[in-house]
Motif scaffolding. Structure first.
Motif, PDB file in Angstrom:
ATOM      1  N   UNK A 173      17.866 -39.222  -3.864  1.00 44.78           N
ATOM      2  CA  UNK A 173      18.942 -39.050  -2.876  1.00 44.78           C
ATOM      3  C   UNK A 173      19.900 -40.238  -2.802  1.00 44.78           C
ATOM      4  N   UNK A 174      19.414 -41.470  -2.640  1.00 42.94           N
ATOM      5  CA  UNK A 174      20.370 -42.579  -2.573  1.00 42.94           C
ATOM      6  C   UNK A 174      21.113 -42.801  -3.892  1.00 42.94           C
ATOM      7  N   UNK A 175      20.506 -42.411  -5.000  1.00 41.12           N
ATOM      8  CA  UNK A 175      21.152 -42.587  -6.301  1.00 41.12           C
ATOM      9  C   UNK A 175      22.344 -41.648  -6.467  1.00 41.12           C
ATOM     10  N   UNK A 176      22.313 -40.509  -5.770  1.00 42.72           N
ATOM     11  CA  UNK A 176      23.403 -39.535  -5.891  1.00 42.72           C
ATOM     12  C   UNK A 176      24.237 -39.430  -4.611  1.00 42.72           C
ATOM     13  N   UNK A 177      23.904 -40.229  -3.609  1.00 46.92           N
ATOM     14  CA  UNK A 177      24.720 -40.298  -2.399  1.00 46.92           C
ATOM     15  C   UNK A 177      24.470 -39.206  -1.382  1.00 46.92           C
ATOM     16  N   UNK A 212      21.356 -34.135 -11.518  1.00 49.39           N
ATOM     17  CA  UNK A 212      21.833 -33.808 -10.164  1.00 49.39           C
ATOM     18  C   UNK A 212      23.274 -34.279 -10.003  1.00 49.39           C
ATOM     19  N   UNK A 213      23.545 -35.494 -10.427  1.00 56.78           N
ATOM     20  CA  UNK A 213      24.905 -36.039 -10.320  1.00 56.78           C
ATOM     21  C   UNK A 213      25.896 -35.173 -11.102  1.00 56.78           C
ATOM     22  N   UNK A 214      25.518 -34.758 -12.300  1.00 58.94           N
ATOM     23  CA  UNK A 214      26.377 -33.919 -13.123  1.00 58.94           C
ATOM     24  C   UNK A 214      26.638 -32.570 -12.442  1.00 58.94           C
ATOM     25  N   UNK A 215      25.608 -31.966 -11.874  1.00 62.43           N
ATOM     26  CA  UNK A 215      25.770 -30.680 -11.182  1.00 62.43           C
ATOM     27  C   UNK A 215      26.707 -30.813  -9.985  1.00 62.43           C
ATOM     28  N   UNK A 216      26.594 -31.908  -9.257  1.00 63.28           N
ATOM     29  CA  UNK A 216      27.466 -32.107  -8.092  1.00 63.28           C
ATOM     30  C   UNK A 216      28.911 -32.354  -8.520  1.00 63.28           C
ATOM     31  N   UNK A 219      17.115 -25.499  -3.195  1.00 62.37           N
ATOM     32  CA  UNK A 219      16.768 -24.126  -2.781  1.00 62.37           C
ATOM     33  C   UNK A 219      17.902 -23.156  -3.062  1.00 62.37           C
ATOM     34  N   UNK A 220      19.134 -23.622  -2.940  1.00 70.00           N
ATOM     35  CA  UNK A 220      20.314 -22.774  -3.166  1.00 70.00           C
ATOM     36  C   UNK A 220      20.763 -22.790  -4.630  1.00 70.00           C
ATOM     37  N   UNK A 221      19.980 -23.444  -5.493  1.00 72.41           N
ATOM     38  CA  UNK A 221      20.292 -23.558  -6.921  1.00 72.41           C
ATOM     39  C   UNK A 221      21.631 -24.247  -7.191  1.00 72.41           C
TER      40      UNK A 221
END
Length: 73
Positions: free
Chosen positions: A18-22, A56-60, A33-35
């Motif tokens: 979480x802190x790594x991706x803000x 995760x960062x790429x998806x966001x 959960x929401x994919x």
């Protein structure tokens, strides 16, 4: 800093990612959960969840501008 960079490609707990991706761990679980973000299920029943910060960062970053913010999901 170096340790964070090494963990970018490895599955980590939500509280580490979480802190790594803000974001917060709870928000990260909701997005999984929401994919919205990718995760890996672990354990016999698949209840454990791990995140790869780089993915995760790429998806966001790839979410369209019109998509609701994570707070609205």
């Amino acid at each position: 800093m170096e340790a964070d960079h090494m963990q970018e490609d490895k599955p980590v707990f939500a509280r580490q990612c979480a802190p790594m991706v803000g974001t917060s761990p709870g928000e990260l679980y909701r997005m999984a959960r929401k994919n919205i973000v990718p995760c890996q299920r672990t354990g016999v029943k698949g209840r454990g969840v791990r995140f790869i910060p780089k993915d995760v960062r790429l998806a966001l970053q790839q979410r369209p501008a019109w998509a609701p913010s994570a707070h609205n999901i």
